[in-house]
Design a protein around this motif. Structure first.
Motif, PDB file in Angstrom:
ATOM      1  N   THR A   1       0.841  -1.208   0.000  1.00 47.11           N
ATOM      2  CA  THR A   1       0.000   0.000   0.000  1.00 47.11           C
ATOM      3  C   THR A   1       0.869   1.248   0.000  1.00 47.11           C
ATOM      4  OG1 THR A   1      -1.728  -1.212   1.179  1.00 47.11           O
ATOM      5  CG2 THR A   1      -1.885   1.187   1.183  1.00 47.11           C
ATOM      6  N   LEU A   2       1.927   1.243   0.782  1.00 47.72           N
ATOM      7  CA  LEU A   2       2.854   2.372   0.832  1.00 47.72           C
ATOM      8  C   LEU A   2       3.457   2.646  -0.550  1.00 47.72           C
ATOM      9  CD1 LEU A   2       4.505   4.458   2.463  1.00 47.72           C
ATOM     10  CD2 LEU A   2       6.094   2.598   3.025  1.00 47.72           C
ATOM     11  N   THR A   3       3.896   1.605  -1.229  1.00 47.34           N
ATOM     12  CA  THR A   3       4.477   1.740  -2.563  1.00 47.34           C
ATOM     13  C   THR A   3       3.445   2.251  -3.559  1.00 47.34           C
ATOM     14  OG1 THR A   3       6.061  -0.012  -2.094  1.00 47.34           O
ATOM     15  CG2 THR A   3       5.656   0.471  -4.417  1.00 47.34           C
ATOM     16  N   GLU A   4       2.237   1.725  -3.487  1.00 46.57           N
ATOM     17  CA  GLU A   4       1.157   2.155  -4.387  1.00 46.57           C
ATOM     18  C   GLU A   4       0.899   3.659  -4.253  1.00 46.57           C
ATOM     19  OE1 GLU A   4      -2.125   1.455  -7.153  1.00 46.57           O
ATOM     20  OE2 GLU A   4      -0.467   0.159  -6.564  1.00 46.57           O
ATOM     21  N   ALA A   5       1.079   4.184  -3.059  1.00 50.27           N
ATOM     22  CA  ALA A   5       0.853   5.609  -2.805  1.00 50.27           C
ATOM     23  C   ALA A   5       2.070   6.461  -3.165  1.00 50.27           C
ATOM     24  CB  ALA A   5       0.490   5.821  -1.343  1.00 50.27           C
ATOM     25  N   GLY A   6       3.149   5.806  -3.634  1.00 48.65           N
ATOM     26  CA  GLY A   6       4.339   6.536  -4.027  1.00 48.65           C
ATOM     27  C   GLY A   6       5.384   6.664  -2.935  1.00 48.65           C
ATOM     28  N   GLY A   7       5.242   5.890  -1.871  1.00 49.76           N
ATOM     29  CA  GLY A   7       6.173   5.974  -0.758  1.00 49.76           C
ATOM     30  C   GLY A   7       7.180   4.843  -0.725  1.00 49.76           C
ATOM     31  N   THR A   8       8.101   4.946   0.212  1.00 52.23           N
ATOM     32  CA  THR A   8       9.111   3.925   0.469  1.00 52.23           C
ATOM     33  C   THR A   8       9.123   3.646   1.970  1.00 52.23           C
ATOM     34  OG1 THR A   8      10.907   5.486   0.865  1.00 52.23           O
ATOM     35  CG2 THR A   8      10.536   4.821  -1.436  1.00 52.23           C
ATOM     36  N   PRO A   9       9.750   2.546   2.392  1.00 46.66           N
ATOM     37  CA  PRO A   9       9.783   2.239   3.827  1.00 46.66           C
ATOM     38  C   PRO A   9      10.353   3.373   4.678  1.00 46.66           C
ATOM     39  CG  PRO A   9      10.422   0.307   2.594  1.00 46.66           C
ATOM     40  CD  PRO A   9      10.317   1.441   1.600  1.00 46.66           C
ATOM     41  N   SER A  10      11.270   4.152   4.141  1.00 44.20           N
ATOM     42  CA  SER A  10      11.837   5.252   4.929  1.00 44.20           C
ATOM     43  C   SER A  10      10.828   6.377   5.165  1.00 44.20           C
ATOM     44  CB  SER A  10      13.103   5.799   4.271  1.00 44.20           C
ATOM     45  OG  SER A  10      12.797   6.383   3.027  1.00 44.20           O
ATOM     46  N   ASP A  11       9.685   6.344   4.487  1.00 47.87           N
ATOM     47  CA  ASP A  11       8.628   7.333   4.717  1.00 47.87           C
ATOM     48  C   ASP A  11       7.776   7.000   5.938  1.00 47.87           C
ATOM     49  OD1 ASP A  11       9.241   8.962   2.472  1.00 47.87           O
ATOM     50  OD2 ASP A  11       8.171   7.570   1.159  1.00 47.87           O
ATOM     51  N   LEU A  12       7.892   5.776   6.461  1.00 45.90           N
ATOM     52  CA  LEU A  12       7.123   5.399   7.646  1.00 45.90           C
ATOM     53  C   LEU A  12       7.567   6.241   8.833  1.00 45.90           C
ATOM     54  CD1 LEU A  12       7.189   1.519   7.263  1.00 45.90           C
ATOM     55  CD2 LEU A  12       5.144   2.981   7.141  1.00 45.90           C
TER      56      LEU A  12
ATOM     57  N   ALA B   1      -5.783 -15.066  12.484  1.00 45.19           N
ATOM     58  CA  ALA B   1      -4.737 -14.036  12.439  1.00 45.19           C
ATOM     59  C   ALA B   1      -4.132 -13.869  13.827  1.00 45.19           C
ATOM     60  CB  ALA B   1      -5.309 -12.713  11.951  1.00 45.19           C
ATOM     61  N   VAL B   2      -2.795 -13.770  13.880  1.00 45.85           N
ATOM     62  CA  VAL B   2      -2.098 -13.558  15.145  1.00 45.85           C
ATOM     63  C   VAL B   2      -1.416 -12.185  15.203  1.00 45.85           C
ATOM     64  CG1 VAL B   2      -1.776 -16.031  15.542  1.00 45.85           C
ATOM     65  CG2 VAL B   2       0.033 -14.722  14.395  1.00 45.85           C
ATOM     66  N   ILE B   3      -1.453 -11.442  14.081  1.00 43.06           N
ATOM     67  CA  ILE B   3      -0.790 -10.141  14.019  1.00 43.06           C
ATOM     68  C   ILE B   3      -1.546  -9.227  13.057  1.00 43.06           C
ATOM     69  CG2 ILE B   3       0.772 -10.921  12.182  1.00 43.06           C
ATOM     70  CD1 ILE B   3       2.961  -9.135  13.458  1.00 43.06           C
ATOM     71  N   GLU B   4      -1.550  -7.949  13.395  1.00 48.92           N
ATOM     72  CA  GLU B   4      -2.081  -6.918  12.505  1.00 48.92           C
ATOM     73  C   GLU B   4      -1.147  -5.716  12.622  1.00 48.92           C
ATOM     74  OE1 GLU B   4      -6.169  -4.355  11.707  1.00 48.92           O
ATOM     75  OE2 GLU B   4      -6.272  -6.328  12.659  1.00 48.92           O
ATOM     76  N   ILE B   5      -0.808  -5.132  11.478  1.00 48.38           N
ATOM     77  CA  ILE B   5       0.134  -4.014  11.447  1.00 48.38           C
ATOM     78  C   ILE B   5      -0.517  -2.826  10.751  1.00 48.38           C
ATOM     79  CG2 ILE B   5       2.413  -3.219  10.682  1.00 48.38           C
ATOM     80  CD1 ILE B   5       3.241  -6.204  10.495  1.00 48.38           C
ATOM     81  N   GLN B   6      -0.447  -1.672  11.387  1.00 40.27           N
ATOM     82  CA  GLN B   6      -0.909  -0.440  10.747  1.00 40.27           C
ATOM     83  C   GLN B   6       0.186   0.606  10.886  1.00 40.27           C
ATOM     84  OE1 GLN B   6      -4.245   0.376  13.716  1.00 40.27           O
ATOM     85  NE2 GLN B   6      -3.718   2.432  13.063  1.00 40.27           N
ATOM     86  N   GLY B   7       0.110   1.639  10.061  1.00 40.94           N
ATOM     87  CA  GLY B   7       1.161   2.643  10.122  1.00 40.94           C
ATOM     88  C   GLY B   7       0.735   3.983   9.575  1.00 40.94           C
ATOM     89  N   ILE B   8       1.653   4.921   9.716  1.00 37.33           N
ATOM     90  CA  ILE B   8       1.498   6.261   9.169  1.00 37.33           C
ATOM     91  C   ILE B   8       2.803   6.600   8.456  1.00 37.33           C
ATOM     92  CG2 ILE B   8       1.114   8.712   9.678  1.00 37.33           C
ATOM     93  CD1 ILE B   8      -0.328   7.769  12.258  1.00 37.33           C
ATOM     94  N   ALA B   9       2.681   7.178   7.269  1.00 32.35           N
ATOM     95  CA  ALA B   9       3.858   7.593   6.507  1.00 32.35           C
ATOM     96  C   ALA B   9       3.675   9.036   6.059  1.00 32.35           C
ATOM     97  CB  ALA B   9       4.054   6.689   5.288  1.00 32.35           C
ATOM     98  N   VAL B  10       4.789   9.746   5.944  1.00 38.96           N
ATOM     99  CA  VAL B  10       4.783  11.094   5.382  1.00 38.96           C
ATOM    100  C   VAL B  10       5.525  10.994   4.052  1.00 38.96           C
ATOM    101  CG1 VAL B  10       5.459  13.496   5.690  1.00 38.96           C
ATOM    102  CG2 VAL B  10       4.684  12.158   7.655  1.00 38.96           C
ATOM    103  N   LEU B  11       4.828  11.332   2.982  1.00 38.17           N
ATOM    104  CA  LEU B  11       5.329  11.153   1.620  1.00 38.17           C
ATOM    105  C   LEU B  11       5.916  12.417   1.028  1.00 38.17           C
ATOM    106  CD1 LEU B  11       2.260   9.128   0.320  1.00 38.17           C
ATOM    107  CD2 LEU B  11       4.338   8.226   1.370  1.00 38.17           C
ATOM    108  N   ASN B  12       6.519  12.269  -0.135  1.00 38.09           N
ATOM    109  CA  ASN B  12       7.008  13.391  -0.947  1.00 38.09           C
ATOM    110  C   ASN B  12       8.061  14.238  -0.256  1.00 38.09           C
ATOM    111  OD1 ASN B  12       5.119  12.638  -2.918  1.00 38.09           O
ATOM    112  ND2 ASN B  12       3.530  13.822  -1.917  1.00 38.09           N
TER     113      ASN B  12
END
Length: 141
Positions: free
Chosen positions: A66-77, A125-136
């Motif tokens: 999802t992060l990649t689809e939005a134009g982000g990279t892991p370092s944007d997390l 399911a034993v895990i769920e992960i959510q996050g926030i990223a700042v892009l651009n």
């Protein structure tokens, strides 16, 4: 999948993930991307077999898709929250999970929280992960 837009935000639902029903995989508001909670669901909507390591790998992959689809990279997390039905199991496998994180996202570590819960939406399911990223490049270095 084409992203839906309105004046306030853009919905991000990658074609490679299970089709969402009643939620969005991501919502982009300005330069901020809110990543919806991801379990270890494969593209057909089934939780991958295996334990915490396999489920972490799939759930984190879903977040990164999802992060990649939005134009982000892991370092944007900037923030990641991990919900766990068995905190001790996660801790026992922490070295392997850390290795997988570095393989998938490098050595960038955002603000993080691990929270024990009694159950998640899908019983297997034993895990769920959510996050926030700042892009651009909007975040400060």
């Amino acid at each position: 999948m084409k992203a839906a837009k309105n004046m306030a935000h853009e919905i991000i639902n990658p074609a490679g993930l299970a089709k969402p029903s009643g939620f969005a995989h991501g919502t982009k508001a300005g330069d901020t991307l809110y990543l919806g909670g991801q379990t270890a669901m494969d593209s057909e909507g089934k939780i991958v077999p295996g334990g915490i390591v396999e489920q972490f790998t799939q759930a984190f992959s879903n977040v990164l898709t999802t992060l990649t689809e939005a134009g982000g990279t892991p370092s944007d997390l900037v923030s990641v929250t991990i919900y766990l039905t068995d905190v001790q199991d996660y801790q026992r496998n922490g070295r392997e999970i850390g290795r997988i994180w570095r393989e998938m996202a490098g050595t960038h570590y955002p603000a993080m929280a691990g929270i024990g819960v009694t159950e998640l939406w899908q019983p297997e399911a034993v895990i769920e992960i959510q996050g926030i990223a700042v892009l651009n490049g909007a975040r400060q270095q």
